[in-house]
Design an enzyme around this catalytic site. Sequence first.
Site, PDB file in Angstrom:
ATOM      1  N   ARG A  15      -8.318  14.381   3.220  1.00 43.67           N
ATOM      2  CA  ARG A  15      -8.238  15.117   4.489  1.00 43.67           C
ATOM      3  C   ARG A  15      -6.841  15.706   4.722  1.00 43.67           C
ATOM      4  O   ARG A  15      -6.659  16.568   5.567  1.00 43.67           O
ATOM      5  CB  ARG A  15      -8.631  14.193   5.655  1.00 43.67           C
ATOM      6  N   ASN A  51      47.375  24.284   5.779  1.00 43.56           N
ATOM      7  CA  ASN A  51      46.473  25.305   6.324  1.00 43.56           C
ATOM      8  C   ASN A  51      46.029  26.223   5.195  1.00 43.56           C
ATOM      9  O   ASN A  51      46.854  26.756   4.457  1.00 43.56           O
ATOM     10  CB  ASN A  51      47.181  26.125   7.399  1.00 43.56           C
TER      11      ASN A  51
HETATM   12  C1  UD1 Z   1     -10.295   2.693   7.605  1.00 43.97           C
HETATM   13  C2  UD1 Z   1     -11.280   1.612   8.060  1.00 43.97           C
HETATM   14  C3  UD1 Z   1     -11.607   1.838   9.517  1.00 43.97           C
HETATM   15  C4  UD1 Z   1     -10.337   1.820  10.335  1.00 43.97           C
HETATM   16  C5  UD1 Z   1      -9.313   2.822   9.812  1.00 43.97           C
HETATM   17  C6  UD1 Z   1      -7.986   2.616  10.498  1.00 43.97           C
HETATM   18  C7  UD1 Z   1     -12.613   1.057   6.101  1.00 43.97           C
HETATM   19  C8  UD1 Z   1     -13.949   1.154   5.469  1.00 43.97           C
HETATM   20  N1  UD1 Z   1     -12.475   1.673   7.279  1.00 43.97           N
HETATM   21  O1  UD1 Z   1     -10.923   3.963   7.736  1.00 43.97           O
HETATM   22  O2  UD1 Z   1     -12.488   0.835   9.979  1.00 43.97           O
HETATM   23  O3  UD1 Z   1     -10.634   2.102  11.702  1.00 43.97           O
HETATM   24  O4  UD1 Z   1      -9.110   2.617   8.403  1.00 43.97           O
HETATM   25  O5  UD1 Z   1      -7.090   3.611  10.141  1.00 43.97           O
HETATM   26  O6  UD1 Z   1     -11.748   0.411   5.578  1.00 43.97           O
HETATM   27  N2  UD1 Z   1      -8.091   3.006  -0.038  1.00 43.97           N
HETATM   28  C9  UD1 Z   1      -7.910   2.541  -1.329  1.00 43.97           C
HETATM   29  N3  UD1 Z   1      -8.951   2.663  -2.214  1.00 43.97           N
HETATM   30  C10 UD1 Z   1     -10.127   3.216  -1.873  1.00 43.97           C
HETATM   31  C11 UD1 Z   1     -10.303   3.693  -0.549  1.00 43.97           C
HETATM   32  C12 UD1 Z   1      -9.262   3.566   0.357  1.00 43.97           C
HETATM   33  O7  UD1 Z   1      -6.852   2.039  -1.685  1.00 43.97           O
HETATM   34  O8  UD1 Z   1     -11.024   3.271  -2.739  1.00 43.97           O
HETATM   35  C13 UD1 Z   1      -6.978   2.872   0.924  1.00 43.97           C
HETATM   36  C14 UD1 Z   1      -6.460   4.209   1.412  1.00 43.97           C
HETATM   37  O9  UD1 Z   1      -5.391   4.657   0.592  1.00 43.97           O
HETATM   38  C15 UD1 Z   1      -6.012   3.879   2.823  1.00 43.97           C
HETATM   39  C16 UD1 Z   1      -6.867   2.703   3.224  1.00 43.97           C
HETATM   40  O10 UD1 Z   1      -7.447   2.188   2.058  1.00 43.97           O
HETATM   41  O11 UD1 Z   1      -4.669   3.492   2.881  1.00 43.97           O
HETATM   42  C17 UD1 Z   1      -7.974   3.117   4.195  1.00 43.97           C
HETATM   43  O12 UD1 Z   1      -8.704   4.185   3.642  1.00 43.97           O
HETATM   44  P1  UD1 Z   1      -9.040   5.481   4.496  1.00 43.97           P
HETATM   45  O13 UD1 Z   1      -9.843   6.389   3.666  1.00 43.97           O
HETATM   46  O14 UD1 Z   1      -7.843   6.014   5.168  1.00 43.97           O
HETATM   47  O15 UD1 Z   1     -10.031   4.811   5.581  1.00 43.97           O
HETATM   48  P2  UD1 Z   1     -10.338   5.316   7.046  1.00 43.97           P
HETATM   49  O16 UD1 Z   1     -11.474   6.262   6.996  1.00 43.97           O
HETATM   50  O17 UD1 Z   1      -9.107   5.768   7.684  1.00 43.97           O
HETATM   51 MG    MG Z   2      -7.208   6.062   7.121  1.00 42.10          MG
END
Ligand code: UD1
Ligand code: MG
Length: 481
Positions: free
Chosen positions: A14, A378
């Site tokens: 995103r 200077n």
């Molecule tokens: C996630 C939470 C959500 C919470 C929100 C808060 C989950 C399923 N959902 O959503 O409940 O309200 O954070 O900000 O966890 N990541 C990995 N490997 C992966 C997928 C993600 O390392 O395969 C890491 C991402 O880099 C990130 C974190 O996990 O730092 C969360 O992933 P992101 O995609 O940002 O989840 P959100 O949709 O924000």
């Molecule tokens: Mg997130």
Amino acid sequence: MSAVVVLAAGQGSRMRSGTPKVLHPLGGRSMLGHVLAAAAPLGAEQTVVVVGSGREAVTAHLAQIAPLALPVVQEQQNGSGHAAAVALDAVPGLSGAVLIVNGDAPLLRTSTVQALVEAHRAAGDLLTVLTATVPDPTGLGRIVRDEQGRVTAIVEERDATDEQRAITEVNAGVYVGDAASVREALTRVGAANDQGEQYLTDVLGLLVGDGRPVGGHRAADAADTLGCNDQRELAARRRTLNDRVLDDLMRAGVTVVDPDTTWVDVTVEVAADAVLQPGTQLLGATVVATGAVVGPDTTLTDCEVGEGARVVRTHAELAVVGPDVSVGPFAYLRPGTRLARGSKVGTFVETKNASLGEGSKIPHLSYVGDATIGEGTNIGAATVFVNYDGVAKHHTTIGSHARTGADNMFVAPVTVGDGAYTAAGSVITDDVPAGAMGVARAKQRNVAGWVGRRRPGTPAADAAAASSTPPPADDQQGPQS
Ligand code: UD1
Ligand code: MG
């Protein structure tokens, strides 16, 4: 705390950026750097960072900011639950409490994490999730509680019922859990959700189903829990971080004339009674002493500004500005600039790897590179320190109490002695001894009456003819023009 696990493998699609999400900078650190800084005071024995998307860049960054942290590769981004499982697999001997935190939570503060850990301990839960009640929960996981107020599940927005979507208490993506229990529950997490991913959030529901104790701890300041998923959120988080920094500075006695246009990194130090004028950016390891006035429209990166110094409309990096120094307006201080007490770098002056002694001045329109200048000297206007011969850089040394003329070139390597003078317009290629006057320019000659002969009828010729100091009689033939 036995371990801290940071989930940082997600693509961050995103953000629509070639830079891995957790490496985007705000307030003087990467997103990842802020998360690690918040967790550092917990003193965990191990810090594990799950990397995946952009792993080379993230791992290289990690080696710089947290060389003791263990990067663990999640080959495919199958969700936050899968990421947490990969992390825990990498530290099989781990037991006790583990903090698992999303890598995209740059506003998280140590005090908030500590309060979560304490709530977890006090309740004796196997898993405690940090929550916040927010005005707009769009896109976030919702905290589902039963009639007794106990947390029963975390439901992602895309999987939520209308009723669940109306919940405004959300998951911050920060969890403290018992390592063994989380590890076991993660083996049971499926991918039967809208994204087909393994959600870390499902661990909570699984433990509830087992009848094990879990809890939720509301953050004292909801801002701490805000994630960062796109460029608009990044800008908003950066603004919040900056507001916090400026609030702290103002509480400590710094005058911030216009907080809306002043940007200060979390890594900067500013003493009480310093003044930050509008449009000032203080970045990196910059330190500003008391009584200094910085700005307007000034950017300082990794600079030191001494007591009572004035730095106006200036761009500077890795420069040391001593006490009572005056810089600008419109100065450019490059790395290795050292300005001693009471010295001055004035308007349209660029310096690089240059030391200016106490009370010395470079007031106007000059380039001073690879130079050592003594005290009380200077430098004339429009001077260039000619440091580069096309192959190598060379040094110029100017002594103390010297007076160099306007429009000089110092062709390095060259030395001008203490108390020496140089004539305006000189190209100084040879050393000038102490106390000497260095003159290195063609001698002037005047061709009398040239304009009247060669440009008759022009306003210049008429003006010359009407002059109260008429030209002397012809004494020589001028050059053709
Ligand atoms: C996630 C939470 C959500 C919470 C929100 C808060 C989950 C399923 N959902 O959503 O409940 O309200 O954070 O900000 O966890 N990541 C990995 N490997 C992966 C997928 C993600 O390392 O395969 C890491 C991402 O880099 C990130 C974190 O996990 O730092 C969360 O992933 P992101 O995609 O940002 O989840 P959100 O949709 O924000
Ligand atoms: Mg997130």
